[in-house]
Scaffold this motif. Structure first.
Motif, PDB file in Angstrom:
ATOM      1  N   ARG A 114       0.736  -1.206   0.044  1.00  0.00           N
ATOM      2  CA  ARG A 114       0.194  -0.089  -0.029  1.00  0.00           C
ATOM      3  C   ARG A 114       0.856   1.297   0.157  1.00  0.00           C
ATOM      4  NH1 ARG A 114      -4.728   0.048   3.919  1.00  0.00           N
ATOM      5  NH2 ARG A 114      -3.025   0.200   5.460  1.00  0.00           N
ATOM      6  N   SER A 215      -0.834 -14.622   5.700  1.00  0.00           N
ATOM      7  CA  SER A 215      -1.470 -16.026   5.835  1.00  0.00           C
ATOM      8  C   SER A 215      -3.050 -16.096   6.318  1.00  0.00           C
ATOM      9  CB  SER A 215      -0.498 -16.741   6.938  1.00  0.00           C
ATOM     10  OG  SER A 215      -0.910 -17.813   7.487  1.00  0.00           O
ATOM     11  N   LEU A 216      -3.754 -16.395   5.493  1.00  0.00           N
ATOM     12  CA  LEU A 216      -5.158 -16.196   6.013  1.00  0.00           C
ATOM     13  C   LEU A 216      -5.732 -17.621   5.248  1.00  0.00           C
ATOM     14  CD1 LEU A 216      -7.398 -14.571   7.495  1.00  0.00           C
ATOM     15  CD2 LEU A 216      -8.047 -13.658   5.312  1.00  0.00           C
ATOM     16  N   LEU A 229       2.992 -23.152  10.297  1.00  0.00           N
ATOM     17  CA  LEU A 229       2.190 -23.059  11.418  1.00  0.00           C
ATOM     18  C   LEU A 229       1.795 -24.192  12.317  1.00  0.00           C
ATOM     19  CD1 LEU A 229      -0.158 -19.952  10.086  1.00  0.00           C
ATOM     20  CD2 LEU A 229       1.136 -20.280  12.401  1.00  0.00           C
ATOM     21  N   GLN A 232       3.844 -25.167  14.978  1.00  0.00           N
ATOM     22  CA  GLN A 232       3.977 -24.394  16.460  1.00  0.00           C
ATOM     23  C   GLN A 232       2.957 -25.332  17.071  1.00  0.00           C
ATOM     24  OE1 GLN A 232       5.136 -21.276  16.803  1.00  0.00           O
ATOM     25  NE2 GLN A 232       5.767 -21.157  14.386  1.00  0.00           N
ATOM     26  N   THR A 233       1.878 -25.993  16.950  1.00  0.00           N
ATOM     27  CA  THR A 233       1.017 -26.588  17.963  1.00  0.00           C
ATOM     28  C   THR A 233       0.895 -27.991  17.758  1.00  0.00           C
ATOM     29  OG1 THR A 233      -0.882 -25.746  16.748  1.00  0.00           O
ATOM     30  CG2 THR A 233      -0.244 -24.513  18.747  1.00  0.00           C
TER      31      THR A 233
ATOM     32  N   SER B  75       5.959 -21.053  21.106  1.00  0.00           N
ATOM     33  CA  SER B  75       5.382 -22.400  20.792  1.00  0.00           C
ATOM     34  C   SER B  75       6.530 -23.185  19.911  1.00  0.00           C
ATOM     35  CB  SER B  75       4.282 -22.450  20.032  1.00  0.00           C
ATOM     36  OG  SER B  75       3.247 -21.525  20.588  1.00  0.00           O
ATOM     37  N   GLY B  76       7.248 -22.603  18.938  1.00  0.00           N
ATOM     38  CA  GLY B  76       8.235 -23.083  18.156  1.00  0.00           C
ATOM     39  C   GLY B  76       9.516 -23.658  19.077  1.00  0.00           C
ATOM     40  N   ASP B 148      -1.637 -15.740  14.563  1.00  0.00           N
ATOM     41  CA  ASP B 148      -2.363 -16.997  14.130  1.00  0.00           C
ATOM     42  C   ASP B 148      -2.649 -17.318  15.488  1.00  0.00           C
ATOM     43  OD1 ASP B 148      -3.259 -18.935  12.139  1.00  0.00           O
ATOM     44  OD2 ASP B 148      -2.265 -20.164  13.801  1.00  0.00           O
ATOM     45  N   SER B 150      -2.640 -20.324  16.775  1.00  0.00           N
ATOM     46  CA  SER B 150      -1.629 -21.132  17.351  1.00  0.00           C
ATOM     47  C   SER B 150      -0.424 -20.881  17.951  1.00  0.00           C
ATOM     48  CB  SER B 150      -1.143 -22.156  16.104  1.00  0.00           C
ATOM     49  OG  SER B 150      -0.522 -21.379  15.196  1.00  0.00           O
ATOM     50  N   VAL B 151      -0.147 -19.553  18.063  1.00  0.00           N
ATOM     51  CA  VAL B 151       0.804 -19.090  18.826  1.00  0.00           C
ATOM     52  C   VAL B 151       0.456 -18.156  19.881  1.00  0.00           C
ATOM     53  CG1 VAL B 151       2.555 -19.049  17.038  1.00  0.00           C
ATOM     54  CG2 VAL B 151       0.982 -17.055  17.022  1.00  0.00           C
ATOM     55  N   PRO B 170      -9.485 -10.182  10.175  1.00  0.00           N
ATOM     56  CA  PRO B 170      -8.190  -9.936   9.697  1.00  0.00           C
ATOM     57  C   PRO B 170      -7.879 -10.298   8.319  1.00  0.00           C
ATOM     58  CG  PRO B 170      -8.562 -12.090  10.878  1.00  0.00           C
ATOM     59  CD  PRO B 170      -9.928 -11.439  10.859  1.00  0.00           C
ATOM     60  N   ASP B 171      -6.855  -9.535   7.679  1.00  0.00           N
ATOM     61  CA  ASP B 171      -6.526  -9.873   6.214  1.00  0.00           C
ATOM     62  C   ASP B 171      -5.232 -10.861   6.254  1.00  0.00           C
ATOM     63  OD1 ASP B 171      -7.906  -7.584   4.572  1.00  0.00           O
ATOM     64  OD2 ASP B 171      -7.693  -7.003   6.437  1.00  0.00           O
ATOM     65  N   THR B 172      -4.555 -11.217   7.391  1.00  0.00           N
ATOM     66  CA  THR B 172      -3.634 -12.042   7.681  1.00  0.00           C
ATOM     67  C   THR B 172      -3.422 -12.468   9.148  1.00  0.00           C
ATOM     68  OG1 THR B 172      -1.176 -12.469   7.037  1.00  0.00           O
ATOM     69  CG2 THR B 172      -2.055 -10.138   7.744  1.00  0.00           C
ATOM     70  N   LEU B 173      -3.152 -13.950   9.146  1.00  0.00           N
ATOM     71  CA  LEU B 173      -2.889 -14.266  10.461  1.00  0.00           C
ATOM     72  C   LEU B 173      -1.287 -14.654  10.605  1.00  0.00           C
ATOM     73  CD1 LEU B 173      -6.001 -16.429  10.543  1.00  0.00           C
ATOM     74  CD2 LEU B 173      -5.609 -14.144  12.007  1.00  0.00           C
ATOM     75  N   GLU B 174      -0.602 -13.901  11.191  1.00  0.00           N
ATOM     76  CA  GLU B 174       0.962 -13.948  11.259  1.00  0.00           C
ATOM     77  C   GLU B 174       1.369 -15.210  12.089  1.00  0.00           C
ATOM     78  OE1 GLU B 174       2.864 -12.293   8.897  1.00  0.00           O
ATOM     79  OE2 GLU B 174       1.248 -11.894   8.081  1.00  0.00           O
ATOM     80  N   GLN B 175       2.537 -15.664  11.924  1.00  0.00           N
ATOM     81  CA  GLN B 175       3.265 -16.685  12.620  1.00  0.00           C
ATOM     82  C   GLN B 175       3.906 -15.985  13.993  1.00  0.00           C
ATOM     83  OE1 GLN B 175       4.476 -15.295  10.150  1.00  0.00           O
ATOM     84  NE2 GLN B 175       6.684 -15.246  10.206  1.00  0.00           N
ATOM     85  N   LYS B 183       4.494  -5.435   9.711  1.00  0.00           N
ATOM     86  CA  LYS B 183       3.275  -5.416   8.548  1.00  0.00           C
ATOM     87  C   LYS B 183       2.717  -3.865   9.029  1.00  0.00           C
ATOM     88  CE  LYS B 183       3.286  -9.005   6.038  1.00  0.00           C
ATOM     89  NZ  LYS B 183       3.560 -10.491   6.268  1.00  0.00           N
ATOM     90  N   LEU B 186       5.378  -1.215   8.057  1.00  0.00           N
ATOM     91  CA  LEU B 186       5.476  -0.963   6.522  1.00  0.00           C
ATOM     92  C   LEU B 186       4.260  -0.213   6.306  1.00  0.00           C
ATOM     93  CD1 LEU B 186       7.092  -4.419   5.521  1.00  0.00           C
ATOM     94  CD2 LEU B 186       8.086  -2.176   5.455  1.00  0.00           C
ATOM     95  N   GLU B 188       1.477  -1.683   5.677  1.00  0.00           N
ATOM     96  CA  GLU B 188       0.708  -2.594   4.803  1.00  0.00           C
ATOM     97  C   GLU B 188      -0.710  -2.934   5.563  1.00  0.00           C
ATOM     98  OE1 GLU B 188       1.004  -3.102   2.163  1.00  0.00           O
ATOM     99  OE2 GLU B 188       3.067  -2.170   1.987  1.00  0.00           O
ATOM    100  N   VAL B 189      -0.930  -2.625   6.745  1.00  0.00           N
ATOM    101  CA  VAL B 189      -2.269  -2.838   7.697  1.00  0.00           C
ATOM    102  C   VAL B 189      -2.327  -1.768   8.291  1.00  0.00           C
ATOM    103  CG1 VAL B 189      -1.951  -5.482   7.655  1.00  0.00           C
ATOM    104  CG2 VAL B 189      -1.002  -3.850   9.373  1.00  0.00           C
TER     105      VAL B 189
END
Lengths: 265, 258
Positions: A114, A215-216, A229, A232-233, B75-76, B148, B150-151, B170-175, B183, B186, B188-189
């Motif tokens: 953007r 990532s969606l 992802l 992670q879990t 988690s990682g 996300d 999961s974290v 949401p437009d993105t679910l990050e790690q 994001k 930058l 971008e969101v």
């Protein structure tokens, strides 16, 4: 058969190399929770990631064919260009090959984001934003995988006998007609192996995708992103997704190898 | 003679390269078969700044001791630890993640909560979309980044959103949380849910919009010594140092006392 007289010392590093390449995949397969694999694969997240991955990788391969084959033809005939121009063109094709994909994703973001060089005017003029959309996934995959196709096709074009094209022209074929009906069929094996390489590379694309497209689920979360992802879990689902990616790649490579790639070899 | 030496050298190189790959692939690498003076720490990414400072001070007070820090998504890191990654101390961004390691029987003793964090909405400088609270995350025209589920940061975010009855789009679910922040930085969101400390760490590149609902779901950061610690005495000393002498450093970074 001079190849039989391989120096014995090469066997050890070669064996180590094979182990290094094959053992991780063996380990992956031994850890697959087979009894639950079906259920994990049938989960809606897995299926949507698989469909998204197949669809975007196909679209990226199509884009690479439409744009990359002409680029390969230009590259193959660029020998008489001035050296700086030729080198720039070649660098533009090869740099994405050696660039870490994450860097490619950042670069795409700075171009089409953007606030990006092109993205900002695009948004203010048309209201279109590219990041976090499925087309962004295709763009990222095309950026990373097209060079594989371009170099494969260029190599095939350089290896093709130019006299066929000359004969076609002498028989009255236009340049376009000769390229389409004579040159392209000649390089078909190279074209197909390039497209396969491009497809499998697009299928495995991770870094540029997660950086540029996000990532969606169902929109931009492709198989490799879902596998990462998942780690992670739920390592089991990550392993199953990884197996799925491996299986698709192997099936594509094996099925096409018998039909086409051996012709090129 | 020379002809024989070269292939042998190649084989030796290949072997060395393999060993090198193996040790980096395991996670932290350094600190494995540690000498008596090394503590290897796995820690949540959001603790980066504070732990780097505390490690420097710890080393300065104990000549000859060195602290090796590896940061990542909790988690990682927990997954790496249960797979056998070598570390002496683990600091996680949630009790749940610490429980994964504890359940695997890898802790020497109990974990101790050293700090507390709350979520905050991060927006680009100037807040171009005029975000004022959690409800704005449901505005479909905004670009939104979350972690996300999961974290840990994503799990907290979904609890906070559910408790507030906000249906985020949401437009993105990050790690991990830093990816969300990037994001935002930058541009971008328009907004992202991160920890308060991340907004502070971003300096002028992002702005924070606190919201009251966040206080209902604080995140606790437990620290624990692992049972495979090469030097348990030193590992315990570092964990204690972080818990007791680290308070002011945590507060400066925007953490609350547990």
């Amino acid at each position: 058969m001079p190849r039989r007289d391989l120096p014995g010392i090469l066997w050890l590093p070669a064996a180590v190399a094979v182990l290094l390449l094959a053992l991780p995949l063996v380990a992956l397969i031994t850890r697959v929770p087979w009894t639950r694999a079906g259920a994990l694969l049938a989960a809606p997240e897995s299926l949507s990631a698989l469909l998204l991955s197949l669809g975007t990788a196909l679209a990226a391969t199509a884009a690479a064919l439409v744009l990359g084959v002409p680029l390969a033809a230009v590259l193959a005939s660029s020998d008489r260009w001035p050296t700086p121009a030729r080198r720039l063109l070649r660098a533009a094709v090869t740099v994405p090959l050696v660039l870490p994909p994450v860097v490619g994703g950042i670069a795409l973001l700075l171009l089409l984001g953007r606030q990006g060089l092109v993205g900002a005017p695009l948004q203010s003029l048309t209201g279109i934003t590219v990041p976090f959309t499925t087309p962004a996934v295709v763009l990222a995959q095309t950026f990373v995988s097209m060079p594989f196709l371009v170099l494969a096709v260029e190599g095939a074009l350089r290896g093709a006998d130019p006299r066929y094209g000359i004969v076609a022209a002498s028989l009255g074929a236009s340049r376009w007609h000769a390229f389409r009906r004579v040159t392209l069929p000649l390089v078909a094996p190279g074209l197909v192996s390039g497209a396969v390489l491009c497809f499998t590379r697009a299928l495995g694309e991770f870094g540029a995708t997660i950086t540029f497209a996000g990532s969606l689920p169902g929109v931009t979360r492709t198989l490799p992103v879902a596998a990462y992802l998942g780690l992670q879990t739920s390592p089991d689902s990550a392993i199953v997704l990884a197996l799925l990616l491996l299986a698709v790649s192997v099936v594509v490579l094996v099925s096409l190898r018998d039909r086409w790639l051996r012709v090129g070899a | 003679m020379r002809r024989r030496a070269a292939p042998a050298a190649i084989a030796a190189l290949a072997a060395a390269a393999l060993v090198g790959c193996a040790s980096t692939g395991a996670g932290s690498g350094a600190g494995t078969g540690a000498t008596a003076g090394t503590v290897s720490v796995f820690a949540a990414a959001s603790l980066t700044d504070v732990l780097e400072e505390l490690a420097d001070r710890f080393e300065a007070e104990r000549p000859g001791v060195s602290v090796v820090l590896s940061f990542g998504g909790s988690s990682g890191l927990a997954a790496q630890l249960t797979q056998g990654a070598p570390a002496d101390v683990f600091a996680a961004a949630s009790e749940d993640t610490m429980a994964v390691v504890a359940d695997a029987g890898l802790l020497a003793g109990e974990s101790v909560v050293v700090a507390r964090n709350v979520l905050e909405i991060a927006v680009p400088p100037g807040n171009p979309a005029g975000v004022t609270g959690l409800a704005d995350l449901a505005r479909p025209e905004l670009a939104i980044a979350l972690c996300d589920e999961s974290v840990p940061c994503g799990a907290v975010a979904s609890r906070v959103l559910a408790a507030a009855g906000v249906q985020a789009v949401p437009d993105t679910l990050e790690q991990d949380v830093r990816a969300v922040l990037t994001k935002v930085e930058l541009g971008e969101v328009d907004a992202g849910l991160v920890y308060r400390t991340d907004v502070l760490a971003a300096g002028g590149r992002a702005q924070g919009v606190p919201f009251p609902e966040a206080e209902e779901e604080p995140t606790d950061y437990p620290i624990a010594v692992l049972d495979r610690a090469a030097d348990p005495e030193l590992a315990r000393a570092f964990a204690r140092y972080v818990a007791e002498d680290g308070r002011s450093a945590f507060e400066e970074a925007g953490f609350a006392a547990p």
